[in-house]
Design a protein around this motif. Structure first.
Motif, PDB file in Angstrom:
ATOM      1  N   ALA A 279      36.727  43.052  33.020  1.00  0.00           N
ATOM      2  CA  ALA A 279      36.257  42.327  34.202  1.00  0.00           C
ATOM      3  C   ALA A 279      35.020  42.989  34.787  1.00  0.00           C
ATOM      4  CB  ALA A 279      37.368  42.255  35.240  1.00  0.00           C
ATOM      5  N   LYS A 280      35.018  44.308  34.827  1.00  0.00           N
ATOM      6  CA  LYS A 280      33.869  45.028  35.377  1.00  0.00           C
ATOM      7  C   LYS A 280      32.625  44.800  34.530  1.00  0.00           C
ATOM      8  CE  LYS A 280      32.441  49.639  36.897  1.00  0.00           C
ATOM      9  NZ  LYS A 280      32.846  51.070  37.024  1.00  0.00           N
ATOM     10  N   ARG A 281      32.822  44.682  33.216  1.00  0.00           N
ATOM     11  CA  ARG A 281      31.695  44.502  32.306  1.00  0.00           C
ATOM     12  C   ARG A 281      31.198  43.061  32.263  1.00  0.00           C
ATOM     13  NH1 ARG A 281      33.998  45.731  27.493  1.00  0.00           N
ATOM     14  NH2 ARG A 281      34.035  43.604  26.661  1.00  0.00           N
ATOM     15  N   GLU A 282      32.099  42.098  32.370  1.00  0.00           N
ATOM     16  CA  GLU A 282      31.751  40.705  32.115  1.00  0.00           C
ATOM     17  C   GLU A 282      31.504  39.862  33.367  1.00  0.00           C
ATOM     18  OE1 GLU A 282      31.247  39.380  29.127  1.00  0.00           O
ATOM     19  OE2 GLU A 282      31.604  41.308  28.145  1.00  0.00           O
ATOM     20  N   PHE A 283      31.941  40.316  34.541  1.00  0.00           N
ATOM     21  CA  PHE A 283      31.789  39.520  35.755  1.00  0.00           C
ATOM     22  C   PHE A 283      30.889  40.231  36.755  1.00  0.00           C
ATOM     23  CE2 PHE A 283      35.936  38.287  33.973  1.00  0.00           C
ATOM     24  CZ  PHE A 283      35.775  36.908  33.896  1.00  0.00           C
ATOM     25  N   PRO A 284      30.147  39.472  37.526  1.00  0.00           N
ATOM     26  CA  PRO A 284      29.246  40.092  38.506  1.00  0.00           C
ATOM     27  C   PRO A 284      29.996  40.703  39.680  1.00  0.00           C
ATOM     28  CG  PRO A 284      29.261  37.706  38.768  1.00  0.00           C
ATOM     29  CD  PRO A 284      30.053  38.001  37.528  1.00  0.00           C
ATOM     30  N   ALA A 285      29.344  41.579  40.386  1.00  0.00           N
ATOM     31  CA  ALA A 285      29.934  42.207  41.571  1.00  0.00           C
ATOM     32  C   ALA A 285      30.400  41.138  42.544  1.00  0.00           C
ATOM     33  CB  ALA A 285      28.916  43.134  42.229  1.00  0.00           C
ATOM     34  N   GLY A 286      31.590  41.329  43.094  1.00  0.00           N
ATOM     35  CA  GLY A 286      32.145  40.388  44.046  1.00  0.00           C
ATOM     36  C   GLY A 286      32.965  39.273  43.432  1.00  0.00           C
ATOM     37  N   HIS A 287      32.944  39.141  42.099  1.00  0.00           N
ATOM     38  CA  HIS A 287      33.727  38.083  41.453  1.00  0.00           C
ATOM     39  C   HIS A 287      35.215  38.369  41.620  1.00  0.00           C
ATOM     40  CE1 HIS A 287      35.258  35.351  38.370  1.00  0.00           C
ATOM     41  NE2 HIS A 287      34.067  34.770  38.364  1.00  0.00           N
ATOM     42  N   GLU A 288      36.004  37.317  41.819  1.00  0.00           N
ATOM     43  CA  GLU A 288      37.438  37.514  42.080  1.00  0.00           C
ATOM     44  C   GLU A 288      38.176  38.167  40.921  1.00  0.00           C
ATOM     45  OE1 GLU A 288      40.339  35.858  40.902  1.00  0.00           O
ATOM     46  OE2 GLU A 288      39.411  34.411  39.526  1.00  0.00           O
ATOM     47  N   ARG A 289      37.714  37.984  39.706  1.00  0.00           N
ATOM     48  CA  ARG A 289      38.379  38.608  38.568  1.00  0.00           C
ATOM     49  C   ARG A 289      38.247  40.136  38.621  1.00  0.00           C
ATOM     50  NH1 ARG A 289      41.319  34.402  37.410  1.00  0.00           N
ATOM     51  NH2 ARG A 289      41.092  33.372  35.397  1.00  0.00           N
ATOM     52  N   ARG A 290      37.194  40.644  39.247  1.00  0.00           N
ATOM     53  CA  ARG A 290      37.006  42.093  39.347  1.00  0.00           C
ATOM     54  C   ARG A 290      37.922  42.727  40.387  1.00  0.00           C
ATOM     55  NH1 ARG A 290      30.733  43.875  38.695  1.00  0.00           N
ATOM     56  NH2 ARG A 290      31.799  45.883  38.892  1.00  0.00           N
ATOM     57  N   SER A 291      38.445  41.910  41.280  1.00  0.00           N
ATOM     58  CA  SER A 291      39.307  42.448  42.334  1.00  0.00           C
ATOM     59  C   SER A 291      40.788  42.400  41.990  1.00  0.00           C
ATOM     60  CB  SER A 291      39.066  41.680  43.643  1.00  0.00           C
ATOM     61  OG  SER A 291      39.475  40.319  43.502  1.00  0.00           O
ATOM     62  N   LEU A 292      41.136  41.805  40.853  1.00  0.00           N
ATOM     63  CA  LEU A 292      42.539  41.699  40.465  1.00  0.00           C
ATOM     64  C   LEU A 292      43.106  43.072  40.115  1.00  0.00           C
ATOM     65  CD1 LEU A 292      42.486  38.482  38.226  1.00  0.00           C
ATOM     66  CD2 LEU A 292      43.226  38.679  40.606  1.00  0.00           C
ATOM     67  N   ASP A 293      44.354  43.288  40.493  1.00  0.00           N
ATOM     68  CA  ASP A 293      45.048  44.549  40.194  1.00  0.00           C
ATOM     69  C   ASP A 293      45.938  44.322  38.971  1.00  0.00           C
ATOM     70  OD1 ASP A 293      46.208  47.040  40.203  1.00  0.00           O
ATOM     71  OD2 ASP A 293      47.569  46.606  41.883  1.00  0.00           O
ATOM     72  N   PHE A 294      45.412  44.657  37.793  1.00  0.00           N
ATOM     73  CA  PHE A 294      46.158  44.449  36.556  1.00  0.00           C
ATOM     74  C   PHE A 294      47.190  45.569  36.385  1.00  0.00           C
ATOM     75  CE2 PHE A 294      42.030  42.393  35.827  1.00  0.00           C
ATOM     76  CZ  PHE A 294      42.460  41.114  35.497  1.00  0.00           C
TER      77      PHE A 294
END
Length: 484
Positions: A279-294
């Motif tokens: 997610a950090k590599r493929e989505f821009p800053a602020g994208h909801e996928r980067r905030s998910l707690d896997f």
């Protein structure tokens, strides 16, 4: 009789609630307690033959649309209705049926509960459910309560309560509830089943099953398609989220619920790192996928012990960058088959295979002598090395279903033909008064590894008892035969 929708909804809600209460009261989180039956067993359930199987669909996305297409090319099927909340996918499936020169099925849409209107019809025999996981159990229950047989995608259930709800409802209504584990109908899996039934591997000892499939790309499916909902399961629980693809075939090899059954399971998970990094590599800053707690470990490994003492390893990894694998390993006292890639090692060879080996050895030996006996002398194939050439094994052990239907299956598609053979076999059984190859007890037992693996991990990987969903019927259940 035509079912009044209002009364049906009241009845279904009451029955579901009663089943849930009964389940919770009995402590169904995997304990050894066997519930009192609410109806009679559906082990080996065979119902009056249907001349034509009248089919309805709930969900025609990536999976369900394929089922619609394949059933259009199977004799003895009438597609009566299709339901989906996605108007685009619904229209495509309805149009496909019509383009095949078949009657136009009735379309249902407009809300998540639109399928309930469809279930009030009296011209539907079976309902095929291909929706997000959270809908699998409630939709299957509603289908059975309305007098239809339920055919549901994997996993059939995501909690132990749901597993018992499916079993109790099937027994009370005397309706089929089959989880459509398509991998059981793959060419390799059918061949190995045939070999097991003929005793090629000796007495079975151990199996290995897996779903190892890099699905990180699904995280980019935000508003529609599988990734829009499946991604979030990795933030909810830590365990084996998808156990049945590898486990189904191994269970059939071992006669699970038909001479043996699962006893307990122990589970461990690796750290959950891959999806956050992706997610950090493929989505821009602020994208909801980067905030998910896997929290679901990238690799989960669960070990099952059966009542007869066999062991089964089941793995799940949809995050790591590695080749696809279901393992599909079965080990016995005479040797082993392993998949991905296919390979076999046996101590005592079947006569037909031994003859081929001998011919190959003689040819290699003659060539070696012709070359002046230089280099390593050829050796006769034995169990110290894998045999990767499957052609001679397929010539000897290809399953009769594949021999009969293989070309048509490949032509109609669906994971190399396994989907088509599964659907063809379902319809055949319904039209010929035969029990289905998979029943509600299989659906419950195979699906139960999902929630029980979560329970085990949450309890420092202590083992969790797998209930006897058959209530003792596994001891007399007839093993799945090699149908011709």
């Amino acid at each position: 009789m035509t079912i009044d929708r209002r009364n049906f909804l009241k009845s279904a809600a009451a029955m579901t609630a009663a089943t849930v209460v009964a389940g919770c009261a009995q402590g169904q989180q995997g304990g050894s307690h066997i519930l009192a039956a609410q109806g009679k067993s559906v082990m080996g359930l065979a119902l009056p033959a249907m001349d034509v199987v009248r089919v309805a669909f709930v969900g025609v996305g990536q999976r369900g649309s394929g089922h619609v297409k394949q059933l259009c090319h199977i004799e003895g099927v009438a597609i009566k209705a299709i339901c989906d909340t996605d108007q685009l996918m619904l229209d495509k499936s309805v149009q496909y049926v019509t383009e095949q020169g078949l009657p136009t099925p009735t379309a249902y849409t407009g809300s998540d509960k639109a399928y309930l209107d469809m279930l009030t019809r009296d011209d539907i025999d079976i309902v095929i459910i291909s929706t997000p996981w959270k809908w699998h159990t409630p939709m299957s229950i509603d289908a059975m309560e309305s007098g239809k047989h339920a055919f549901v995608e994997v996993p059939a259930a995501t909690t132990m309560e749901e597993c018992w709800q499916l079993v109790n409802t099937a027994e009370r209504t005397q309706k089929n509830c089959m989880m459509m584990e398509n991998v059981n109908y793959g060419r390799d899996e059918l061949m190995v089943l045939n070999m097991v039934r003929q005793g090629v591997f000796g007495e079975l000892l151990h199996g290995e099953a897996a779903y190892i499939h890099d699905l990180r790309w699904q995280m980019k499916e935000i508003d529609r398609s599988t990734g829009s909902w499946r991604t979030h399961w990795h933030t909810k629980v830590n365990g084996n989220l998808y156990p049945t693809h590898g486990l189904g075939p191994v269970s059939q090899y071992m006669n699970i619920n038909r001479g043996d059954r699962f006893d307990y399971v122990t589970s461990v998970s690796s750290p959950a790192l891959g999806r956050a990094a992706y997610a950090k590599r493929e989505f821009p800053a602020g994208h909801e996928r980067r905030s998910l707690d896997f929290i679901a470990g990238d690799m989960n490994t669960s070990m099952i012990k059966t009542v007869n003492g066999r062991s089964i390893m089941v793995q799940h990894d949809t995050t790591s960058p590695r080749p696809y694998s279901r393992h599909n390993l079965i080990q016995g006292t005479n040797g082993t088959f392993a998949g991905f890639p296919n390979r076999i090692a046996l101590e005592q060879m079947p006569p037909a295979i031994a003859k081929v080996y001998q011919q190959q050895y003689q040819a290699e030996l003659a060539e070696w002598e012709k070359q002046g006996s230089k280099g390593r002398k050829p050796q006769l194939q034995n169990f110290h090395s894998w045999d990767n050439d499957m052609e001679k094994w397929r010539a000897e052990y290809d399953h009769p279903l594949w021999k009969r239907m293989g070309e048509e299956a490949v032509r109609n598609g669906g994971h190399g033909g396994m989907d088509f053979i599964m659907l063809w076999r379902m319809i055949y059984c319904l039209r010929n008064n035969e029990p289905l190859d998979q029943d509600v007890y299989d659906a419950a037992a195979w699906s139960a590894i999902f929630p029980l693996s979560v329970d085990s991990i949450n309890d420092r990987s202590n083992s969790k008892t797998i209930p006897d969903f058959t209530r003792g019927a596994w001891q007399t259940g007839k093993p799945l035969g090699i149908v011709s």
